[in-house]
Design a protein around this motif. Structure first.
Motif, PDB file in Angstrom:
ATOM      1  N   PHE A  55       4.004  -8.889  45.769  1.00 27.12           N
ATOM      2  CA  PHE A  55       3.924  -9.548  44.462  1.00 27.12           C
ATOM      3  C   PHE A  55       2.530 -10.105  44.244  1.00 27.12           C
ATOM      4  CE2 PHE A  55       3.935 -13.074  41.573  1.00 27.12           C
ATOM      5  CZ  PHE A  55       4.714 -12.605  40.519  1.00 27.12           C
ATOM      6  N   THR A  56       1.986  -9.865  43.040  1.00 21.73           N
ATOM      7  CA  THR A  56       0.707 -10.458  42.660  1.00 21.73           C
ATOM      8  C   THR A  56       0.745 -10.878  41.192  1.00 21.73           C
ATOM      9  OG1 THR A  56      -0.237  -8.299  42.052  1.00 21.73           O
ATOM     10  CG2 THR A  56      -0.635  -9.073  44.303  1.00 21.73           C
ATOM     11  N   ARG A  57      -0.012 -11.888  40.866  1.00 23.97           N
ATOM     12  CA  ARG A  57      -0.300 -12.293  39.485  1.00 23.97           C
ATOM     13  C   ARG A  57      -1.606 -13.066  39.546  1.00 23.97           C
ATOM     14  NH1 ARG A  57       3.554 -15.437  38.674  1.00 23.97           N
ATOM     15  NH2 ARG A  57       2.301 -17.267  39.128  1.00 23.97           N
ATOM     16  N   ALA A  58      -2.605 -12.635  38.815  1.00 21.99           N
ATOM     17  CA  ALA A  58      -3.955 -13.174  38.951  1.00 21.99           C
ATOM     18  C   ALA A  58      -4.173 -14.461  38.160  1.00 21.99           C
ATOM     19  CB  ALA A  58      -4.965 -12.121  38.521  1.00 21.99           C
ATOM     20  N   SER A  59      -3.120 -15.191  37.867  1.00 18.44           N
ATOM     21  CA  SER A  59      -3.249 -16.468  37.175  1.00 18.44           C
ATOM     22  C   SER A  59      -2.028 -17.318  37.499  1.00 18.44           C
ATOM     23  CB  SER A  59      -3.343 -16.266  35.657  1.00 18.44           C
ATOM     24  OG  SER A  59      -2.079 -15.888  35.117  1.00 18.44           O
ATOM     25  N   SER A  60      -2.106 -18.585  37.140  1.00 13.56           N
ATOM     26  CA  SER A  60      -0.908 -19.411  37.185  1.00 13.56           C
ATOM     27  C   SER A  60      -0.001 -19.033  36.017  1.00 13.56           C
ATOM     28  CB  SER A  60      -1.277 -20.897  37.117  1.00 13.56           C
ATOM     29  OG  SER A  60      -1.955 -21.173  35.897  1.00 13.56           O
ATOM     30  N   ALA A  61       1.236 -19.507  36.040  1.00 19.14           N
ATOM     31  CA  ALA A  61       2.183 -19.205  34.965  1.00 19.14           C
ATOM     32  C   ALA A  61       3.312 -20.215  35.033  1.00 19.14           C
ATOM     33  CB  ALA A  61       2.724 -17.781  35.094  1.00 19.14           C
ATOM     34  N   THR A  62       4.004 -20.412  33.919  1.00 19.69           N
ATOM     35  CA  THR A  62       5.060 -21.422  33.871  1.00 19.69           C
ATOM     36  C   THR A  62       6.450 -20.805  34.019  1.00 19.69           C
ATOM     37  OG1 THR A  62       5.248 -21.348  31.456  1.00 19.69           O
ATOM     38  CG2 THR A  62       3.676 -22.919  32.397  1.00 19.69           C
ATOM     39  N   TYR A  63       7.376 -21.623  34.445  1.00 23.06           N
ATOM     40  CA  TYR A  63       8.780 -21.255  34.560  1.00 23.06           C
ATOM     41  C   TYR A  63       9.605 -22.530  34.416  1.00 23.06           C
ATOM     42  CZ  TYR A  63       8.704 -23.240  39.272  1.00 23.06           C
ATOM     43  OH  TYR A  63       8.599 -24.104  40.341  1.00 23.06           O
ATOM     44  N   VAL A  64      10.918 -22.393  34.335  1.00 23.99           N
ATOM     45  CA  VAL A  64      11.809 -23.545  34.207  1.00 23.99           C
ATOM     46  C   VAL A  64      12.550 -23.730  35.521  1.00 23.99           C
ATOM     47  CG1 VAL A  64      13.773 -24.516  32.969  1.00 23.99           C
ATOM     48  CG2 VAL A  64      12.067 -23.161  31.732  1.00 23.99           C
TER      49      VAL A  64
ATOM     50  N   VAL B 189      -6.061 -19.256  26.582  1.00 26.27           N
ATOM     51  CA  VAL B 189      -5.715 -18.988  27.984  1.00 26.27           C
ATOM     52  C   VAL B 189      -4.884 -17.713  28.051  1.00 26.27           C
ATOM     53  CG1 VAL B 189      -4.434 -19.804  30.009  1.00 26.27           C
ATOM     54  CG2 VAL B 189      -5.790 -21.415  28.655  1.00 26.27           C
ATOM     55  N   THR B 190      -5.207 -16.866  29.023  1.00 27.70           N
ATOM     56  CA  THR B 190      -4.461 -15.631  29.256  1.00 27.70           C
ATOM     57  C   THR B 190      -3.654 -15.743  30.542  1.00 27.70           C
ATOM     58  OG1 THR B 190      -6.098 -14.265  28.116  1.00 27.70           O
ATOM     59  CG2 THR B 190      -4.628 -13.144  29.664  1.00 27.70           C
ATOM     60  N   ARG B 191      -2.369 -15.460  30.447  1.00 31.26           N
ATOM     61  CA  ARG B 191      -1.518 -15.358  31.631  1.00 31.26           C
ATOM     62  C   ARG B 191      -1.548 -13.909  32.092  1.00 31.26           C
ATOM     63  NH1 ARG B 191       3.266 -15.896  29.401  1.00 31.26           N
ATOM     64  NH2 ARG B 191       3.332 -13.635  29.272  1.00 31.26           N
ATOM     65  N   ALA B 192      -1.862 -13.666  33.360  1.00 30.40           N
ATOM     66  CA  ALA B 192      -1.922 -12.313  33.915  1.00 30.40           C
ATOM     67  C   ALA B 192      -0.520 -11.744  34.078  1.00 30.40           C
ATOM     68  CB  ALA B 192      -2.647 -12.319  35.250  1.00 30.40           C
ATOM     69  N   PRO B 193      -0.377 -10.405  34.184  1.00 32.31           N
ATOM     70  CA  PRO B 193       0.949  -9.805  34.360  1.00 32.31           C
ATOM     71  C   PRO B 193       1.518 -10.051  35.746  1.00 32.31           C
ATOM     72  CG  PRO B 193      -0.744  -8.129  34.540  1.00 32.31           C
ATOM     73  CD  PRO B 193      -1.443  -9.377  34.113  1.00 32.31           C
ATOM     74  N   ASP B 194       2.846 -10.073  35.819  1.00 38.39           N
ATOM     75  CA  ASP B 194       3.548 -10.154  37.103  1.00 38.39           C
ATOM     76  C   ASP B 194       3.709  -8.743  37.658  1.00 38.39           C
ATOM     77  OD1 ASP B 194       4.515 -13.087  37.126  1.00 38.39           O
ATOM     78  OD2 ASP B 194       5.194 -12.369  35.171  1.00 38.39           O
ATOM     79  N   ILE B 195       3.196  -8.504  38.860  1.00 34.74           N
ATOM     80  CA  ILE B 195       3.260  -7.191  39.493  1.00 34.74           C
ATOM     81  C   ILE B 195       4.124  -7.287  40.750  1.00 34.74           C
ATOM     82  CG2 ILE B 195       1.962  -5.292  40.511  1.00 34.74           C
ATOM     83  CD1 ILE B 195       1.323  -5.717  37.583  1.00 34.74           C
ATOM     84  N   ALA B 196       5.274  -6.607  40.750  1.00 34.82           N
ATOM     85  CA  ALA B 196       6.187  -6.626  41.903  1.00 34.82           C
ATOM     86  C   ALA B 196       6.595  -5.199  42.221  1.00 34.82           C
ATOM     87  CB  ALA B 196       7.415  -7.472  41.593  1.00 34.82           C
ATOM     88  N   HIS B 197       6.395  -4.780  43.471  1.00 37.95           N
ATOM     89  CA  HIS B 197       6.769  -3.415  43.852  1.00 37.95           C
ATOM     90  C   HIS B 197       7.002  -3.318  45.351  1.00 37.95           C
ATOM     91  CE1 HIS B 197       2.292  -3.503  44.129  1.00 37.95           C
ATOM     92  NE2 HIS B 197       2.528  -2.862  45.244  1.00 37.95           N
TER      93      HIS B 197
END
Length: 414
Positions: free
Chosen positions: A42-51, A253-261
């Motif tokens: 898993f990678t994502r090149a930025s922070s990101a929010t969730y609940v 601000v740009t949120r990067a994509p979530d990459i999971a494989h």
């Protein structure tokens, strides 16, 4: 019910002996429940929010997966996968800043606790019948504007507008419903503690301004002296649905994509090229729930469970070779299309798809050819393209190295 030796009712997925079982909603981890390993990269090149489970918006650091929750019930929704998005609004929580053009309004900063648990939400109060609270934006095409709003005991309604004749809608933040919509689709969702997230989606071209005032009534262009409500977390993004909140200050601000494989030895350890079944439980706005591929879109047999606009499940094939073709098996889910859909597709002596207990309707039937695949992409098309993201939640993915019988497919998806 089928039971274990101790009498416990077995999970219908587990009892069919998968070689991969990613139960994201239960484990809140990338763990494979078959062998307790972590096979997912898993990678994502930025922070990101969730609940979180308490309904509070939190921030996940770079390269940290997000296991999201329903903000009202606390239900675990599984792994959140989203494409890259940019919030073009600046000072998304600070309406007193000069980035917001104001006339005949009073901003009371830090007036109440915001959906992220901080004392940062503002109270906006009109001081005349005609007021202004707006910010210039630069977007084109289909866009979505969203904001968190809360009734303050005074005014039921607020309005999103993007200019004369452009997308606009009214929202009741006391009862939580969408009023009059013009050139857009409006949506409002409870996010707990009296807060709602309201959004409009439409063609913003050539809109250059976002208006955000409290207003007197549904459809009214009169803001009303003394009308007020709480507002926080404004977002404008190019896309057909709102995604997770992207906070901003002085710049966009740009949120990067979530990459999971899963690839390499982790993939080959469970994959059987000659026949298999894939199960998913997901709720996705766009794109792919999962894809099995050989890293070449022009020469692959792509196998995908897709929940597109949360309205259908689709299992299809891309070109395998010069003699191959394309085709799909398609089924509409039987449940509420706003909820999660259980799907299972299978390949072997024949292909099939079941969604929510219903068999797929064949469209352009295809002949199966074994695929020397190299990757299972989770929530997008594949790492060779990094596109067609799900923009939604995946509760569970399970892989079986056999073509399960149709009655089993019906059972595990019901």
């Amino acid at each position: 019910s089928i039971t274990s030796g101790g009498g416990a009712v077995l999970d219908p997925i587990t009892q069919e002996d998968p070689t991969l079982d990613l139960n994201f909603a239960d484990s809140k981890a990338l763990r494979d429940d078959v062998d307790s390993d972590n096979p997912v990269t898993f990678t994502r090149a930025s922070s990101a929010t969730y609940v979180d489970s308490d309904g509070i918006i939190q921030s996940a650091t770079v390269n940290t997966p997000r296991f999201d929750h329903d903000p009202v019930t606390g239900e675990s929704l599984g792994l959140l996968i989203e494409e890259a998005r940019t919030n073009v609004i600046t000072y998304s929580e600070e309406f007193a800043d000069a980035a917001w053009e104001k006339s005949a309004v009073t901003i009371t900063p830090n007036a109440i606790t915001a959906p992220d648990g901080t004392l940062t939400a503002s109270r906006v109060t009109n001081t005349a019948d005609q007021t202004t609270l707006k910010q210039s934006i630069s977007v084109t095409g289909t866009c979505t504007a969203s904001a968190y709003a809360k009734y303050d005991g005074n005014t039921d309604w607020f309005r999103f507008a993007t200019g004369a004749g452009a997308p606009s809608a009214w929202f009741n933040v006391n009862s939580g419903y969408v009023g009059i919509e013009t050139n857009c689709t409006g949506n409002i969702e409870s996010v707990g503690n009296g807060w709602y997230r309201a959004s409009i989606t439409g063609d913003f071209t050539p809109s250059t301004t976002l208006f955000l005032p409290p207003t007197s009534a549904d459809g009214s262009g009169v803001e009303g002296n003394g009308n007020s409500l709480y507002i926080w977390g404004v977002q404008v993004e190019e896309g057909s649905s709102p995604t997770s909140y992207i906070p901003t200050v002085a710049s966009t601000v740009t949120r990067a994509p979530d990459i999971a494989h899963i690839n390499g030895a982790n993939f080959s350890s469970f994959y059987n090229a000659s026949e298999w079944t894939m199960y998913s439980e997901a709720r996705c706005e766009t794109g792919f729930t999962c894809s099995i591929h050989n890293n070449d879109d022009s020469k692959r047999y792509g196998l995908v469970i897709r929940v597109n606009d949360v309205a259908s499940s689709k299992f299809f094939q891309r070109t395998l070779n010069a003699g191959g073709g394309t085709g799909d098996i398609f089924a509409n889910p039987s449940t509420d299309v706003s909820g999660f859909v259980k799907s299972a597709c299978t390949i072997g002596s024949s292909a099939n798809l079941y969604s929510d207990g219903l068999a797929g309707t064949v469209v352009d039937a295809f002949e199966y050819n074994a695929l020397a695949a190299v990757e299972l992409a989770i929530g997008y098309r594949g790492s060779y393209l990094n596109d067609s993201f799900a923009n939604g939640h995946i509760k569970r993915l399970a892989y079986f190295p056999v073509r399960l019988p149709d009655d089993t497919l019906q059972n595990i998806t019901s």
